[in-house]
Scaffold this motif. Structure first.
Motif, mmCIF file in Angstrom:
data_model
loop_
_atom_site.group_PDB
_atom_site.id
_atom_site.type_symbol
_atom_site.label_atom_id
_atom_site.label_comp_id
_atom_site.label_asym_id
_atom_site.label_seq_id
_atom_site.Cartn_x
_atom_site.Cartn_y
_atom_site.Cartn_z
ATOM 1 N N GLU B 87 0.816 -1.250 -0.192
ATOM 2 C CA GLU B 87 -0.030 -0.052 0.054
ATOM 3 C C GLU B 87 0.822 1.178 0.125
ATOM 4 O O GLU B 87 1.701 1.360 0.915
ATOM 5 N N LYS B 88 0.677 2.045 -0.991
ATOM 6 C CA LYS B 88 1.475 3.224 -1.184
ATOM 7 C C LYS B 88 0.931 4.416 -0.545
ATOM 8 O O LYS B 88 -0.068 4.954 -0.430
ATOM 9 N N ARG B 89 1.787 4.952 0.463
ATOM 10 C CA ARG B 89 1.368 6.108 1.396
ATOM 11 C C ARG B 89 2.419 7.081 0.899
ATOM 12 O O ARG B 89 1.832 8.400 1.162
ATOM 13 N N ILE B 90 3.466 7.154 0.435
ATOM 14 C CA ILE B 90 4.292 8.592 0.082
ATOM 15 C C ILE B 90 4.870 8.129 -1.421
ATOM 16 O O ILE B 90 4.975 8.960 -2.220
ATOM 17 N N ILE B 91 5.012 6.669 -1.797
ATOM 18 C CA ILE B 91 5.769 6.518 -3.066
ATOM 19 C C ILE B 91 4.805 7.048 -4.309
ATOM 20 O O ILE B 91 3.664 6.775 -4.312
ATOM 21 N N GLY B 92 5.551 8.039 -5.088
ATOM 22 C CA GLY B 92 4.667 8.345 -6.109
ATOM 23 C C GLY B 92 3.940 9.403 -5.793
ATOM 24 O O GLY B 92 3.191 10.219 -6.682
ATOM 25 N N ILE B 93 3.796 9.941 -4.707
ATOM 26 C CA ILE B 93 2.785 11.187 -4.072
ATOM 27 C C ILE B 93 3.668 12.215 -3.679
ATOM 28 O O ILE B 93 3.376 13.257 -4.295
ATOM 29 N N GLY B 94 4.474 12.083 -2.634
ATOM 30 C CA GLY B 94 5.358 13.247 -2.459
ATOM 31 C C GLY B 94 4.598 13.967 -1.382
ATOM 32 O O GLY B 94 3.312 14.154 -1.471
ATOM 33 N N LEU B 111 9.409 15.954 0.084
ATOM 34 C CA LEU B 111 10.020 14.687 -0.163
ATOM 35 C C LEU B 111 9.091 13.743 -1.244
ATOM 36 O O LEU B 111 7.823 13.604 -1.261
ATOM 37 N N SER B 112 9.748 13.548 -2.260
ATOM 38 C CA SER B 112 9.231 12.505 -3.267
ATOM 39 C C SER B 112 9.937 11.293 -3.335
ATOM 40 O O SER B 112 11.141 11.159 -3.195
ATOM 41 N N VAL B 113 9.223 9.984 -3.338
ATOM 42 C CA VAL B 113 9.946 8.608 -3.039
ATOM 43 C C VAL B 113 9.529 7.777 -4.440
ATOM 44 O O VAL B 113 8.517 7.930 -4.622
ATOM 45 N N GLY B 114 10.434 7.353 -5.001
ATOM 46 C CA GLY B 114 10.089 6.463 -6.149
ATOM 47 C C GLY B 114 10.827 4.809 -5.634
ATOM 48 O O GLY B 114 11.675 4.960 -4.754
#
Lengths: 112, 395
Positions: B87-94, B111-114
């Motif tokens: 479940e993506k909470r930060i990845i691809g969201i920033g 912060l953006s995370v890939g």
């Protein structure tokens, strides 16, 4: 003698005319300096009451024009401005007779 | 796929190690790569500046090192949650987070995370943008807007007082003159003592009301204009900045053609700014719902006066409104008392200038012309620099 009243506020103009009428003077009311210029120029024995806050040609301009006449009539300036505002506006160039609104009969009659 | 490549290279060309290195090192944003156990693999130059650690120091350490303790405690849980559930909470969201410098100071970061699947397992790439500069700008914006609001409030109070005083004074003058005329008529025609007495009392009450107004006016007009030599181009620039900060101006073409190098004017900058802000706001309001949205400002010297023109493409001022445009409480605008123009004109007049409208003088709309006398600093007497001579017990 005719008293010319140049005053843009209809209530003030009309009441002033009525009071002068009661005192026994003939008066003509003009809503602005422009309509005053359209009429016959005042004679030396006339009095012109000028509101300083006129729309268009200002009361001060009208007074200067009257003062520059060869035989100038008596001029009474009236204003609703505070004395400080008057000082700011005209500096030392204040009209000889300047009455503050609201006018009282005594103040007015003293100059007629 | 490049199988048909004439050079017959079996492996598709990739970004070389060296080139990647140089990209990482020149990037303005911080770049951090960690493995699936949150250990730092890569830490670029921008990160070194941002956090005060060198790449060697942090390599292999948990990224928690770069976080304030509250984030750090939760971070392992976040990573595990993602690895378990996907479940993506930060990845691809920033999102906006806080970072922690080596010296312990915390600072805002975007912060953006890939994520990348590599032969060495899953890796996460974080790109970090320092928000401190932006925060400073945002704070300044909030401050300026706050100032504008309080300035507007204060001037609204003054406006109310001055407008009431001025507007009531005229009918009151008329009432007093009518009563005095009535008194004369009564005493001439019917020498009725009682009636004369009643009218007399009426006159006295009107005088009382007028005294209240005079006191109120003195209170409101207590503040003298504090005149200074003012550069009009700068003043206009500041006004536009203030107004556009506080209002939605999207889609409106605002042209400032006030040239630098005009002679200075001797005015109270705060008061003149009030006038200009009021006029510009009106202009913006006027074009809000028109197809052509243009607002222009210009200034020119004519004789001893400076003329500042504010034009708009808002359709102009209806002829029937023009005569009462500058009177208090005559606004056709919803939610306004219609005091803005009244007080603006009275400020202009207090400065020895004036404010006028050309109902169809603008770019298809109205033009307001503010006239202010040019500065004459050598003038004696009414100078703001005069040393106060009041000493001893004064009221």
């Amino acid at each position: 003698m005719i008293i010319h009243i140049v005053e843009d506020d209809p209530g003030v103009g009309d009441s002033l005319g009525l009071l002068l009428d009661q005192i026994g003077h003939k008066s003509i009311i003009y809503p602005d300096a422009e309509s005053f210029f359209e009429s016959k120029p005042p004679r030396q024995e006339d009095t012109v009451i000028v509101d300083l806050g006129l729309p268009g040609v200002s009361g001060m301009q009208l007074i200067r024009w009257l003062d520059s006449m060869k035989r100038p009539p008596k001029v009474i300036a009236i204003t609703g401005q505070s004395s400080r505002a008057i000082a700011d506006l005209f500096g030392t160039n204040i009209p000889a007779i300047l009455l503050r609104k609201p006018l009282t009969e005594e103040a007015l009659v003293a100059h007629l | 796929m490049r199988e048909d490549n004439s050079q017959g290279s079996p492996v598709p060309p990739s970004v070389s190690e060296a080139r990647l290195e140089s990209v990482l090192e020149t990037a303005v944003d911080g770049i951090v790569v960690m493995d699936d156990r949150a250990r730092i693999i890569l830490f670029n130059k921008a990160c070194e500046t941002l956090f005060g650690f060198s790449a060697e120091e942090v390599r292999g350490q948990n990224v928690k090192l770069l976080m304030p303790s509250d984030y750090a405690q939760a971070h392992d849980g976040y990573v595990r949650h993602y690895l378990d559930t996907g479940e993506k909470r930060i990845i691809g969201i920033g999102r906006e987070v806080r970072g922690r410098h080596r010296d312990g100071t915390e600072f805002p970061l975007e912060l953006s995370v890939g994520e990348a699947a590599t032969p060495e397992g899953r890796q996460f790439i974080g790109i970090l943008r320092d928000l401190r500069q932006r925060k400073v700008v945002e704070r300044r914006l909030a401050e300026v807007q706050g100032q504008l609001v309080s300035m507007t409030r204060i001037s609204a109070l003054d406006e109310l007082g001055a407008a009431i005083a001025h507007e009531l004074n005229q009918p009151l003058t008329a009432i007093m003159l009518y009563l005095q005329a009535a008194k004369r008529k009564v005493s001439d025609d019917h020498p009725d003592g009682k009636l004369v007495e009643i009218v007399d009392k009426g006159v006295r009450e009107a005088e009382r009301a007028s005294n209240i107004i005079q006191r109120m006016r003195r209170f409101v007009e207590k503040r003298d204009p504090e005149r200074r030599q003012v550069d009009i181009a700068q003043l206009v620039h500041e006004c536009l900045e203030l107004v556009t900060l506080g209002t939605d101006c999207s889609g409106i073409d605002i042209t400032n053609s006030v040239a630098d190098g005009l002679p200075p004017i001797s005015v109270d900058p705060v008061q003149v700014q009030q006038i200009l802000i009021n006029l510009v706001r009106n202009a913006l309001e006027a074009v809000r719902n028109t197809p052509v949205k243009r607002v222009g400002m210009s200034a020119a010297v004519l004789g001893d006066d400076m003329f500042i023109r504010i034009t708009d493409s808002g359709g102009g001022v209806p002829a029937e409104v023009v005569p009462t445009l500058f009177s208090a409480f005559s606004s056709v605008k919803k939610g306004g008392l219609g005091l803005g123009l009244t007080i603006s004109r009275s400020i202009a007049q207090n400065h020895g200038g004036d404010l006028a409208v050309e109902p169809n003088g603008g770019e298809g709309g109205a033009a307001f012309v503010l006239r202010l006398p040019l500065g004459r600093p050598a003038q004696n007497g009414a100078s703001a620099d005069t040393v106060p001579t009041m000493k001893g017990p004064t009221a």
